[in-house]
Design an enzyme around this catalytic site. Structure first.
Site, PDB file in Angstrom:
ATOM      1  N   GLY A  64      52.505  22.092 -14.695  1.00 27.52           N
ATOM      2  CA  GLY A  64      52.186  20.774 -15.250  1.00 27.52           C
ATOM      3  C   GLY A  64      50.820  20.707 -15.879  1.00 27.52           C
ATOM      4  O   GLY A  64      50.516  19.757 -16.606  1.00 27.52           O
ATOM      5  N   GLY A  65      49.974  21.710 -15.589  1.00 27.65           N
ATOM      6  CA  GLY A  65      48.673  21.784 -16.246  1.00 27.65           C
ATOM      7  C   GLY A  65      47.738  20.636 -15.930  1.00 27.65           C
ATOM      8  O   GLY A  65      47.882  19.935 -14.922  1.00 27.65           O
TER       9      GLY A  65
ATOM     10  N   GLY B 136      29.277   8.578 -22.300  1.00 27.04           N
ATOM     11  CA  GLY B 136      30.413   8.677 -23.201  1.00 27.04           C
ATOM     12  C   GLY B 136      31.343   7.495 -23.041  1.00 27.04           C
ATOM     13  O   GLY B 136      31.826   7.216 -21.942  1.00 27.04           O
TER      14      GLY B 136
ATOM     15  N   ILE C  17      38.271   8.570 -21.649  1.00 32.01           N
ATOM     16  CA  ILE C  17      38.041   8.903 -20.245  1.00 32.01           C
ATOM     17  C   ILE C  17      36.913   8.063 -19.665  1.00 32.01           C
ATOM     18  O   ILE C  17      37.010   7.545 -18.547  1.00 32.01           O
ATOM     19  CB  ILE C  17      37.740  10.406 -20.093  1.00 32.01           C
ATOM     20  CG1 ILE C  17      38.983  11.217 -20.484  1.00 32.01           C
ATOM     21  CG2 ILE C  17      37.322  10.749 -18.675  1.00 32.01           C
ATOM     22  CD1 ILE C  17      38.742  12.714 -20.573  1.00 32.01           C
TER      23      ILE C  17
ATOM     24  N   GLU D 298      26.845   5.174 -24.865  1.00 31.20           N
ATOM     25  CA  GLU D 298      27.630   5.704 -25.982  1.00 31.20           C
ATOM     26  C   GLU D 298      26.760   5.808 -27.226  1.00 31.20           C
ATOM     27  O   GLU D 298      26.078   4.849 -27.602  1.00 31.20           O
ATOM     28  CB  GLU D 298      28.831   4.798 -26.257  1.00 31.20           C
ATOM     29  CG  GLU D 298      29.585   5.086 -27.547  1.00 31.20           C
ATOM     30  CD  GLU D 298      30.086   6.515 -27.655  1.00 31.20           C
ATOM     31  OE1 GLU D 298      29.809   7.149 -28.700  1.00 31.20           O
ATOM     32  OE2 GLU D 298      30.732   7.009 -26.707  1.00 31.20           O
TER      33      GLU D 298
ATOM     34  N   HIS E 299      62.452 -13.957 -25.675  1.00 29.27           N
ATOM     35  CA  HIS E 299      61.404 -14.903 -25.273  1.00 29.27           C
ATOM     36  C   HIS E 299      61.610 -15.286 -23.810  1.00 29.27           C
ATOM     37  O   HIS E 299      62.728 -15.559 -23.391  1.00 29.27           O
ATOM     38  CB  HIS E 299      61.481 -16.164 -26.136  1.00 29.27           C
ATOM     39  CG  HIS E 299      60.509 -17.231 -25.710  1.00 29.27           C
ATOM     40  ND1 HIS E 299      59.168 -17.169 -26.008  1.00 29.27           N
ATOM     41  CD2 HIS E 299      60.700 -18.372 -24.991  1.00 29.27           C
ATOM     42  CE1 HIS E 299      58.571 -18.243 -25.508  1.00 29.27           C
ATOM     43  NE2 HIS E 299      59.481 -18.983 -24.884  1.00 29.27           N
TER      44      HIS E 299
END
Length: 477
Positions: free
Chosen positions: A38-39, A178, A182, A201, A456
């Site tokens: 799955g990494g 940052g 993430i 940032e 709706h």
């Protein structure tokens, strides 16, 4: 050792999906995975982070339950159990990937994949190395978090998302370096559980690449909820102390400096490809996990990504690469699309990834989703475009559920009607973007969306109303 038609190095969303598609096309497939099936996505990224984000959202609901007429006493949380829940989600899906590979008769090898020669891949394991003979090789090794000079990761006071995803404590205060996907997600999590959060940032808005109007809306919402947002500000230095850290930042406008004291620093400045310099925690492979690109004269670009051609072949015949390792956008679903396309092209089929129609999503609250051009990009191209915008505060379902922050924004070409881009911020944004993605695949215009009956009350009505607004036919604003 038996011979394979295709050997895939890496079993993340790019690698395992490519392996399954190759098996469906009749190839005999091997998959090499250094750690867990799955990494990054399933084990350190997409899945565990979404579990943690959901826990933060639930905690926020309880904190504001009085607005729903629900009272409670003694609200508390156990963040260790929050992490346990996220690990359970990862474990479930990891086992699922192993099952899918087995079901499709793809052979999974545990170990570090290393290119040995054309048609030969090594698998470095605890008790030595085995070698696989293969006709084709697909590199899908993914990426790891980047850091900055002066921000050495220690897993206690200075972390990346890799460490934070396992961290079982909520810091009293945290500086997030940052303001991208993430950074925004972890800022929301820590703030929700009571941390004092500051985001630093360099750009003049959060979520680089997003429509600026959406970024401003997120910034406004974050500030309303007590998160300090320092845009146009760069990190300069960190000074570690016994119980906290001093983070020195600089305002780009006037070069003035400020010091922020916090319990922890989270570094979220992007990711870099796992190519010739891939760190590993495996006890039997402590050295940098060089996968052998230089041995096969596989070239990298100036940023360290593997160079590929239109069929995803590298500069070495029959060696291919997909996903994060070949460049942005570094998204799991983009890697999956590339994996499928690469193996279909290997099989002689026609296949193509439509990069301009890959959505991007941010899973903090309010959520953000985006696809296609931003308004600035449309303007810079000199296009004659219209903008249709509909706020959730005017949507019945949003008002009824108390989720009124944000809006849907659709940008369309005035001449052709083509939907150039769409940008959503608000509850459920990451689900709603799929309607626009399908519409763009089918070359839909705002008119088709506008005349399609939407149930709706639903949040999806906001998409319909934004389409109506793009046509100058707004009904509920």
């Amino acid at each position: 050792m038996e011979k394979f038609d295709l050997t895939v190095i890496g079993s993340g969303p790019g690698g395992y999906i490519a392996a399954i598609r190759a098996a469906q096309l009749g190839m005999k497939v091997a998959v090499i995975e250094r750690d867990r099936a799955g990494g990054v996505c399933l084990n350190w990224g997409c899945i565990p982070s979404k579990s943690i984000l959901k826990c933060a959202e639930v905690y926020q609901y309880f904190k504001h339950s009085g607005e729903f007429g629900i009272e409670h006493k003694g609200l508390s949380y156990d963040f260790s159990k929050v992490i346990d829940k996220s690990r359970k989600a990862s474990d479930t899906l990891t086992k699922g990937v192993e099952f899918l590979l087995k079901k499709n008769k793809a052979t999974l090898f545990k170990g570090v994949g290393k290119l040995v020669a054309k048609g030969k891949v090594g698998v470095v394991q605890e008790k030595g190395q085995i070698e696989i003979d293969t006709d084709k090789i697909l590199i899908a090794t993914g990426s790891v978090p980047m850091t900055l000079p002066g921000l050495e990761i220690d897993g206690k006071q200075i972390m990346t998302s890799d460490e934070a995803i396992f961290y079982r404590e909520v810091p009293d205060s945290v500086v997030v370096i940052g303001g991208g996907y993430i950074g925004a997600e972890f800022a929301y999590v820590y703030s929700s559980f009571g941390s004092k959060v500051t985001i630093v940032e360099m750009l003049d808005h959060l979520i680089p690449g997003a429509d600026e109007e959406v970024s401003r809306e997120l910034e406004k919402d974050f500030k309303k909820n007590g998160i300090d947002v320092l845009t146009s500000t760069k990190f300069k230095e960190v000074k570690k102390k016994k119980k906290n850290v001093d983070v020195i930042v600089e305002k780009l406008a006037d070069k003035s400096e400020a010091t922020i004291t916090a319990s922890m620093v989270l570094v979220a400045v992007g990711r870099r490809p796992i190519a010739n310099d891939a760190p590993t925690s495996l006890s039997y492979y402590k050295k940098s996990a060089d996968i052998g690109l230089s041995d096969l004269r596989i070239e990298l670009d100036g940023r360290g990504f593997i160079k590929t051609d239109g069929s995803y072949m590298t500069t070495c015949d029959n060696v291919y690469a997909i996903g994060d390792v070949i460049g942005p956008p570094l998204l799991a679903h983009k890697a999956s699309e590339e994996g499928v396309t690469a193996v279909e092209l290997m099989a002689g089929l026609k296949s193509k990834v439509h990069y301009d129609n890959i959505p991007g999503c941010v899973y903090c609250q309010p959520e953000i989703s985006m696809i296609g051009m931003t308004e600035k990009q449309a303007k810079d191209k000199g296009l004659d475009y219209s903008v249709g915008k509909f706020p959730f505060r005017a949507a019945g379902k949003a008002v009824g559920t108390g989720e009124t922050d944000g809006f849907v924004k659709i940008i369309s070409d005035k001449i052709t009607g083509e939907i150039l881009g769409a940008h959503i911020i608000g509850h459920g944004a990451t689900e709603l973007i799929a309607e626009i993605a399908v519409g763009r695949t089918l070359e839909t215009t705002p008119l088709e969306i506008a005349i399609t009956s939407h149930a709706h009350p639903t949040l999806s009505e906001a998409v319909m109303e934004a389409a109506l607004a793009a046509l100058g036919r707004a009904r509920n604003i």
